[in-house]
Write a protein that holds these residues in place. Structure first.
Motif, PDB file in Angstrom:
ATOM      1  N   UNK A   1       3.918 -29.696  -8.037  1.00  0.00           N
ATOM      2  CA  UNK A   1       3.236 -30.378  -6.940  1.00  0.00           C
ATOM      3  C   UNK A   1       3.559 -31.872  -6.967  1.00  0.00           C
ATOM      4  N   UNK A   2       3.380 -32.556  -5.834  1.00  0.00           N
ATOM      5  CA  UNK A   2       3.640 -34.003  -5.792  1.00  0.00           C
ATOM      6  C   UNK A   2       2.720 -34.775  -6.737  1.00  0.00           C
ATOM      7  N   UNK A   3       3.074 -36.019  -6.989  1.00  0.00           N
ATOM      8  CA  UNK A   3       2.285 -36.884  -7.857  1.00  0.00           C
ATOM      9  C   UNK A   3       0.851 -36.989  -7.341  1.00  0.00           C
ATOM     10  N   UNK A   4      -0.105 -36.891  -8.252  1.00  0.00           N
ATOM     11  CA  UNK A   4      -1.521 -36.981  -7.889  1.00  0.00           C
ATOM     12  C   UNK A   4      -2.122 -35.650  -7.466  1.00  0.00           C
ATOM     13  N   UNK A   5      -1.336 -34.566  -7.513  1.00  0.00           N
ATOM     14  CA  UNK A   5      -1.838 -33.252  -7.153  1.00  0.00           C
ATOM     15  C   UNK A   5      -1.536 -32.257  -8.266  1.00  0.00           C
ATOM     16  N   UNK A   6      -2.257 -31.144  -8.263  1.00  0.00           N
ATOM     17  CA  UNK A   6      -2.075 -30.090  -9.246  1.00  0.00           C
ATOM     18  C   UNK A   6      -2.120 -28.749  -8.522  1.00  0.00           C
ATOM     19  N   UNK A   7      -1.377 -27.768  -9.046  1.00  0.00           N
ATOM     20  CA  UNK A   7      -1.337 -26.449  -8.407  1.00  0.00           C
ATOM     21  C   UNK A   7      -2.591 -25.660  -8.762  1.00  0.00           C
ATOM     22  N   UNK A   8      -3.193 -25.044  -7.740  1.00  0.00           N
ATOM     23  CA  UNK A   8      -4.334 -24.160  -7.947  1.00  0.00           C
ATOM     24  C   UNK A   8      -3.909 -22.743  -7.598  1.00  0.00           C
ATOM     25  N   UNK A   9      -4.069 -21.827  -8.541  1.00  0.00           N
ATOM     26  CA  UNK A   9      -3.767 -20.411  -8.322  1.00  0.00           C
ATOM     27  C   UNK A   9      -5.108 -19.696  -8.281  1.00  0.00           C
ATOM     28  N   UNK A  10      -5.352 -18.946  -7.199  1.00  0.00           N
ATOM     29  CA  UNK A  10      -6.625 -18.251  -7.081  1.00  0.00           C
ATOM     30  C   UNK A  10      -6.405 -16.798  -6.696  1.00  0.00           C
ATOM     31  N   UNK A  11      -7.336 -15.951  -7.131  1.00  0.00           N
ATOM     32  CA  UNK A  11      -7.314 -14.537  -6.768  1.00  0.00           C
ATOM     33  C   UNK A  11      -7.946 -14.381  -5.401  1.00  0.00           C
ATOM     34  N   UNK A  12      -7.128 -14.123  -4.375  1.00  0.00           N
ATOM     35  CA  UNK A  12      -7.604 -14.150  -2.993  1.00  0.00           C
ATOM     36  C   UNK A  12      -8.214 -12.835  -2.528  1.00  0.00           C
ATOM     37  N   UNK A  13      -7.501 -11.716  -2.727  1.00  0.00           N
ATOM     38  CA  UNK A  13      -8.038 -10.433  -2.257  1.00  0.00           C
ATOM     39  C   UNK A  13      -7.382  -9.288  -3.013  1.00  0.00           C
ATOM     40  N   UNK A  14      -8.039  -8.144  -2.942  1.00  0.00           N
ATOM     41  CA  UNK A  14      -7.520  -6.939  -3.592  1.00  0.00           C
ATOM     42  C   UNK A  14      -6.460  -6.297  -2.716  1.00  0.00           C
ATOM     43  N   UNK A  15      -5.385  -5.847  -3.347  1.00  0.00           N
ATOM     44  CA  UNK A  15      -4.357  -5.071  -2.666  1.00  0.00           C
ATOM     45  C   UNK A  15      -4.164  -3.779  -3.451  1.00  0.00           C
ATOM     46  N   UNK A  16      -3.310  -2.916  -2.964  1.00  0.00           N
ATOM     47  CA  UNK A  16      -3.056  -1.656  -3.662  1.00  0.00           C
ATOM     48  C   UNK A  16      -2.407  -1.887  -5.024  1.00  0.00           C
ATOM     49  N   UNK A  17      -1.700  -3.002  -5.169  1.00  0.00           N
ATOM     50  CA  UNK A  17      -1.018  -3.295  -6.435  1.00  0.00           C
ATOM     51  C   UNK A  17      -1.804  -4.223  -7.350  1.00  0.00           C
ATOM     52  N   UNK A  18      -2.958  -4.705  -6.927  1.00  0.00           N
ATOM     53  CA  UNK A  18      -3.767  -5.596  -7.764  1.00  0.00           C
ATOM     54  C   UNK A  18      -4.305  -6.773  -6.967  1.00  0.00           C
ATOM     55  N   UNK A  19      -4.526  -7.886  -7.647  1.00  0.00           N
ATOM     56  CA  UNK A  19      -5.082  -9.100  -7.040  1.00  0.00           C
ATOM     57  C   UNK A  19      -3.959  -9.925  -6.413  1.00  0.00           C
ATOM     58  N   UNK A  20      -4.128 -10.319  -5.146  1.00  0.00           N
ATOM     59  CA  UNK A  20      -3.166 -11.185  -4.471  1.00  0.00           C
ATOM     60  C   UNK A  20      -3.413 -12.625  -4.905  1.00  0.00           C
ATOM     61  N   UNK A  21      -2.376 -13.300  -5.396  1.00  0.00           N
ATOM     62  CA  UNK A  21      -2.488 -14.695  -5.841  1.00  0.00           C
ATOM     63  C   UNK A  21      -2.128 -15.631  -4.702  1.00  0.00           C
TER      64      UNK A  21
END
Length: 80
Positions: free
Chosen positions: A47-67
């Motif tokens: 991510x650009x300077x002053x920012x950080x990446x956020x990874x979140x579990x958004x919803x359930x799919x047939x293969x698992x949690x969508x990131x």
């Protein structure tokens, strides 16, 4: 109110506050078991300077949690 009900209420609030805080990882590959609604901050420099990446579990799919990945403003000093 009894002392036991006050203690139980305090423990419930502490549990809620702990789950609301985001965890932090240095690489996205380090995230093994992402739960639905969980947010993890990843400091991998993508991510650009002053920012950080956020990874979140958004919803359930047939293969698992969508990131979902997005850059958010970094709060506080950078941790090494």
């Amino acid at each position: 109110m009894t002392a036991s009900s006050i203690l139980l209420g305090g423990l419930a609030l502490a549990a809620l506050a702990t789950s609301a805080m985001a965890e932090q990882a240095s690489r996205e590959q380090d995230i093994v078991d992402l739960r639905l609604g969980q947010r993890i901050l990843v400091d991998d420099g993508s991510c650009p300077s002053g920012e950080i990446k956020e990874v979140s579990g958004a919803r359930m799919t047939a293969t698992g949690i969508l990131r979902v990945r997005k850059c958010i403003p970094r709060l506080g000093p950078r941790k090494k």
